[in-house]
Design an enzyme around this catalytic site. Structure first.
Site, mmCIF file in Angstrom:
data_model
loop_
_atom_site.group_PDB
_atom_site.id
_atom_site.type_symbol
_atom_site.label_atom_id
_atom_site.label_comp_id
_atom_site.label_asym_id
_atom_site.label_seq_id
_atom_site.Cartn_x
_atom_site.Cartn_y
_atom_site.Cartn_z
ATOM 1 N N GLY A 9 17.176 26.139 -8.230
ATOM 2 C CA GLY A 9 18.615 25.847 -8.355
ATOM 3 C C GLY A 9 19.432 27.126 -8.346
ATOM 4 O O GLY A 9 20.561 27.165 -8.833
ATOM 5 N N THR A 11 20.967 28.645 -6.053
ATOM 6 C CA THR A 11 22.170 28.682 -5.215
ATOM 7 C C THR A 11 23.337 27.917 -5.839
ATOM 8 O O THR A 11 24.425 27.894 -5.283
ATOM 9 C CB THR A 11 21.873 28.055 -3.832
ATOM 10 O OG1 THR A 11 21.307 26.747 -4.061
ATOM 11 C CG2 THR A 11 20.887 28.892 -3.038
ATOM 12 N N LEU A 13 25.837 26.416 -9.293
ATOM 13 C CA LEU A 13 26.798 26.983 -10.256
ATOM 14 C C LEU A 13 26.119 27.889 -11.281
ATOM 15 O O LEU A 13 26.500 29.050 -11.465
ATOM 16 C CB LEU A 13 27.500 25.804 -10.967
ATOM 17 C CG LEU A 13 28.269 26.092 -12.242
ATOM 18 C CD1 LEU A 13 29.484 26.964 -11.967
ATOM 19 C CD2 LEU A 13 28.706 24.775 -12.910
ATOM 20 N N GLY A 15 22.880 28.941 -11.364
ATOM 21 C CA GLY A 15 22.020 29.939 -10.732
ATOM 22 C C GLY A 15 22.819 31.130 -10.219
ATOM 23 O O GLY A 15 22.425 32.291 -10.401
ATOM 24 N N TYR A 144 20.181 9.990 -15.299
ATOM 25 C CA TYR A 144 20.088 11.448 -15.481
ATOM 26 C C TYR A 144 19.553 11.780 -16.875
ATOM 27 O O TYR A 144 18.666 12.617 -17.043
ATOM 28 C CB TYR A 144 21.493 12.003 -15.280
ATOM 29 C CG TYR A 144 21.708 13.468 -15.517
ATOM 30 C CD1 TYR A 144 21.390 14.412 -14.538
ATOM 31 C CD2 TYR A 144 22.298 13.923 -16.696
ATOM 32 C CE1 TYR A 144 21.642 15.755 -14.744
ATOM 33 C CE2 TYR A 144 22.552 15.268 -16.907
ATOM 34 C CZ TYR A 144 22.227 16.183 -15.921
ATOM 35 O OH TYR A 144 22.480 17.522 -16.123
ATOM 36 N N LYS A 148 16.059 13.790 -17.802
ATOM 37 C CA LYS A 148 16.137 15.110 -18.455
ATOM 38 C C LYS A 148 15.451 15.108 -19.824
ATOM 39 O O LYS A 148 14.825 16.092 -20.202
ATOM 40 C CB LYS A 148 17.598 15.524 -18.600
ATOM 41 C CG LYS A 148 18.256 15.911 -17.293
ATOM 42 C CD LYS A 148 18.013 17.373 -17.003
ATOM 43 C CE LYS A 148 18.708 17.831 -15.739
ATOM 44 N NZ LYS A 148 18.447 19.236 -15.438
ATOM 45 N N ASP A 278 36.580 6.632 -18.689
ATOM 46 C CA ASP A 278 36.657 7.788 -19.598
ATOM 47 C C ASP A 278 35.275 8.373 -19.886
ATOM 48 O O ASP A 278 35.163 9.496 -20.357
ATOM 49 C CB ASP A 278 37.257 7.354 -20.940
ATOM 50 C CG ASP A 278 38.760 7.568 -20.988
ATOM 51 O OD1 ASP A 278 39.297 8.255 -20.096
ATOM 52 O OD2 ASP A 278 39.385 7.040 -21.932
HETATM 53 P P1 NAP Z 1 24.599 22.621 -8.857
HETATM 54 O O1 NAP Z 1 25.668 23.637 -8.727
HETATM 55 O O2 NAP Z 1 24.813 21.291 -8.239
HETATM 56 O O3 NAP Z 1 23.257 23.246 -8.299
HETATM 57 C C1 NAP Z 1 22.103 22.471 -8.179
HETATM 58 C C2 NAP Z 1 21.008 23.346 -7.655
HETATM 59 O O4 NAP Z 1 19.808 22.564 -7.550
HETATM 60 C C3 NAP Z 1 21.310 23.912 -6.262
HETATM 61 O O5 NAP Z 1 20.791 25.219 -6.183
HETATM 62 C C4 NAP Z 1 20.524 22.963 -5.357
HETATM 63 O O6 NAP Z 1 20.126 23.584 -4.150
HETATM 64 C C5 NAP Z 1 19.305 22.689 -6.232
HETATM 65 N N1 NAP Z 1 18.654 21.450 -5.859
HETATM 66 C C6 NAP Z 1 19.155 20.179 -5.925
HETATM 67 N N2 NAP Z 1 18.251 19.299 -5.464
HETATM 68 C C7 NAP Z 1 17.156 20.018 -5.107
HETATM 69 C C8 NAP Z 1 15.895 19.689 -4.548
HETATM 70 N N3 NAP Z 1 15.563 18.419 -4.282
HETATM 71 N N4 NAP Z 1 15.024 20.685 -4.291
HETATM 72 C C9 NAP Z 1 15.348 21.961 -4.552
HETATM 73 N N5 NAP Z 1 16.507 22.355 -5.107
HETATM 74 C C10 NAP Z 1 17.406 21.384 -5.362
HETATM 75 O O7 NAP Z 1 24.259 22.338 -10.373
HETATM 76 P P2 NAP Z 1 24.468 23.249 -11.678
HETATM 77 O O8 NAP Z 1 25.694 22.766 -12.322
HETATM 78 O O9 NAP Z 1 24.282 24.687 -11.343
HETATM 79 O O10 NAP Z 1 23.250 22.732 -12.561
HETATM 80 C C11 NAP Z 1 22.151 23.562 -12.876
HETATM 81 C C12 NAP Z 1 21.422 22.955 -14.056
HETATM 82 O O11 NAP Z 1 22.309 22.893 -15.173
HETATM 83 C C13 NAP Z 1 20.952 21.535 -13.806
HETATM 84 O O12 NAP Z 1 19.640 21.385 -14.297
HETATM 85 C C14 NAP Z 1 21.938 20.681 -14.581
HETATM 86 O O13 NAP Z 1 21.347 19.478 -14.988
HETATM 87 C C15 NAP Z 1 22.289 21.589 -15.724
HETATM 88 N N6 NAP Z 1 23.577 21.343 -16.367
HETATM 89 C C16 NAP Z 1 24.735 21.420 -15.639
HETATM 90 C C17 NAP Z 1 25.951 21.187 -16.286
HETATM 91 C C18 NAP Z 1 27.262 21.258 -15.556
HETATM 92 O O14 NAP Z 1 28.296 20.958 -16.174
HETATM 93 N N7 NAP Z 1 27.303 21.644 -14.296
HETATM 94 C C19 NAP Z 1 25.975 20.892 -17.660
HETATM 95 C C20 NAP Z 1 24.778 20.841 -18.366
HETATM 96 C C21 NAP Z 1 23.579 21.072 -17.706
HETATM 97 P P3 NAP Z 1 21.091 23.616 -2.829
HETATM 98 O O15 NAP Z 1 22.495 23.822 -3.323
HETATM 99 O O16 NAP Z 1 20.565 24.775 -2.074
HETATM 100 O O17 NAP Z 1 20.933 22.292 -2.191
HETATM 101 P P1 GDP Z 2 30.730 14.230 -18.470
HETATM 102 O O1 GDP Z 2 31.025 15.253 -19.503
HETATM 103 O O2 GDP Z 2 29.286 14.128 -18.178
HETATM 104 O O3 GDP Z 2 31.353 12.912 -18.778
HETATM 105 O O4 GDP Z 2 31.276 14.738 -17.094
HETATM 106 P P2 GDP Z 2 32.625 15.124 -16.375
HETATM 107 O O5 GDP Z 2 32.708 16.584 -16.242
HETATM 108 O O6 GDP Z 2 32.575 14.322 -15.129
HETATM 109 O O7 GDP Z 2 33.868 14.698 -17.275
HETATM 110 C C1 GDP Z 2 34.256 13.363 -17.375
HETATM 111 C C2 GDP Z 2 35.555 13.216 -18.139
HETATM 112 O O8 GDP Z 2 36.643 13.804 -17.411
HETATM 113 C C3 GDP Z 2 35.892 11.736 -18.287
HETATM 114 O O9 GDP Z 2 36.626 11.521 -19.491
HETATM 115 C C4 GDP Z 2 36.777 11.491 -17.059
HETATM 116 O O10 GDP Z 2 37.632 10.351 -17.234
HETATM 117 C C5 GDP Z 2 37.573 12.782 -17.016
HETATM 118 N N1 GDP Z 2 38.102 13.107 -15.671
HETATM 119 C C6 GDP Z 2 39.408 13.177 -15.324
HETATM 120 N N2 GDP Z 2 39.545 13.423 -14.015
HETATM 121 C C7 GDP Z 2 38.290 13.535 -13.517
HETATM 122 C C8 GDP Z 2 37.787 13.793 -12.208
HETATM 123 O O11 GDP Z 2 38.501 13.970 -11.231
HETATM 124 N N3 GDP Z 2 36.439 13.858 -12.079
HETATM 125 C C9 GDP Z 2 35.593 13.697 -13.148
HETATM 126 N N4 GDP Z 2 34.281 13.816 -12.953
HETATM 127 N N5 GDP Z 2 36.039 13.407 -14.387
HETATM 128 C C10 GDP Z 2 37.376 13.336 -14.570
#
Ligand code: NAP
Ligand code: GDP
Length: 328
Positions: A9, A11, A13, A15, A144, A148, A278
């Site tokens: 991952g 590439t 956010l 990573g 999800y 996880k 929500d």
């Molecule tokens: P992201 O930006 O969507 O990046 C996902 C990464 O996973 C990309 O590098 C993607 O590769 C890779 N990937 C997806 N499917 C794959 C597959 N089948 N094989 C190989 N690589 C694959 O997500 P992120 O937000 O950085 O998330 C990273 C970690 O943080 C995840 O485990 C997520 O569950 C966790 N997390 C994220 C958040 C959040 O708010 N974003 C919050 C809590 C936890 P390509 O882009 O090259 O396709």
């Molecule tokens: P969560 O923390 O896993 O629920 O993920 P999100 O980052 O998708 O946040 C969701 C919250 O933001 C909910 O309360 C949504 O109603 C609100 N929200 C408002 N506008 C948006 C939007 O454009 N996209 C997403 N994903 N959520 C939104």
């Protein structure tokens, strides 16, 4: 001894946040690259980690001693609601392949990434590291969340049966450069940044989904990155570790939207679409354990407004190459 860190991952956010920190913090500091370390940031074009054979080939190629496992099917509330089976299956396959291959290749440490989304919907707040399995997750993201949660179970089983040093980090909502800004599938901040940018450009109303009342804790990807680097070097317990700002730093979606409006410089009409979901009302997580562990490192969280501003500036500079979904 050479340390070869494979970041799955790499590439995405989180990573890209880690790559930024490794390259930009002073060499040999708490968070910068150290002598003897090699880092490999891998995306899905190198291997589809849902596929066992491709996962093995990846490990054969890089021969990692350490793995930060971030790769996952990731999305905001609305993507999770629409594709529960994909979120369940893809993430189960990815996690099982990565953990079992790491075991077979005798990797010294794996840190996998969970999320505060995996916690029970009904549980006493604040969330802490002991409460992951105490009840069912919110129905909006049960695919999800269940996939996880299994990582924590697998980590414990690998430790019990084989003594493997596998653990997990639990971040709250992450944002920053290189996020997914596709308005349909993204998390709230990147979706709102993109929508607000278009509202300003096209002189149209800025619409925020839901009531604006739910609360979230947001962590900047570059702060989270430092904490992952610290964990890789210093944390050797199977018990998960919450990586979050304080539980007193919850922000309502309305406050987050106001901050986006300011950062984008939008002055037009702004409203809420209460026909949209929500999701979970709040999921406040405690960072007490984390703060005690990192107290001597000089680590400090970036203020939310500064981090948001950096993210918006990155988005504006990189609009043509960012993940923005279908052209608008
Ligand atoms: P992201 O930006 O969507 O990046 C996902 C990464 O996973 C990309 O590098 C993607 O590769 C890779 N990937 C997806 N499917 C794959 C597959 N089948 N094989 C190989 N690589 C694959 O997500 P992120 O937000 O950085 O998330 C990273 C970690 O943080 C995840 O485990 C997520 O569950 C966790 N997390 C994220 C958040 C959040 O708010 N974003 C919050 C809590 C936890 P390509 O882009 O090259 O396709
Ligand atoms: P969560 O923390 O896993 O629920 O993920 P999100 O980052 O998708 O946040 C969701 C919250 O933001 C909910 O309360 C949504 O109603 C609100 N929200 C408002 N506008 C948006 C939007 O454009 N996209 C997403 N994903 N959520 C939104």
């Amino acid at each position: 001894m050479s340390v070869r860190v494979l970041v799955t991952g790499g590439t995405g956010l989180v990573g890209q946040g880690i790559e930024y920190v490794i390259e930009n913090e002073p060499a040999n500091s708490h968070f910068g690259k150290r002598d003897g370390e090699e880092w490999f940031f891998i995306g899905s074009s190198e291997a589809d980690l849902r596929n066992q054979e491709q996962t093995r080939k990846l490990f054969e190629k890089y021969k990692p001693t350490h793995v930060i496992h971030l790769a996952a099917l990731v999305g905001g509330l609305f993507a999770n609601m629409a594709r529960k089976l994909d979120f369940l299956r893809d993430n189960i396959l990815i996690n099982d392949n990565v953990l079992h291959t790491a075991h077979e290749f005798k990797v010294k440490k794996v840190i996998s990434c969970l999320s505060t989304c995996v916690y029970p919907d009904k549980v006493e707040y604040p969330l802490d590291e002991t409460k992951i399995h105490l009840g069912l997750p919110h129905e909006s993201n049960f695919g999800y969340a269940h996939a996880k949660r299994l990582v924590d179970i697998q980590n414990r089983a690998y430790k019990d049966q084989f003594g493997d040093n596998f653990t997990s980090a639990i971040p709250t909502n992450v944002f920053g450069p290189h996020d997914n800004f596709d308005m349909e599938s993204a998390h709230v901040l990147p979706a709102l940044i993109h929508r607000c940018y278009l509202s300003k450009k096209n002189n149209t109303p800025f619409v925020v989904w839901g009531s604006g009342k739910p609360l979230r804790q947001f962590i900047y990807s570059r702060d989270l990155a430092k904490l992952f680097v610290w964990m890789l070097r210093n944390y050797d317990s199977v018990e998960p570790l919450i990586l979050s700002v304080g539980e007193d730093e919850e922000v309502s979606i309305k406050q987050a939207a106001d901050a986006v409006v300011n950062a984008v410089g939008f002055t037009g009409e702004y409203r809420f679409d209460t026909t949209k979901a929500d999701g979970q009302f709040r999921k406040p997580a405690s960072n007490k354990k984390l703060l005690e562990l990192v107290k001597d490192t000089g680590f400090a969280f970036t203020p939310f407004d500064k981090a948001l501003d950096e993210t918006v500036q990155w988005f504006l500079r990189n609009y043509n190459n960012a993940r923005i979904g279908k052209p608008q």
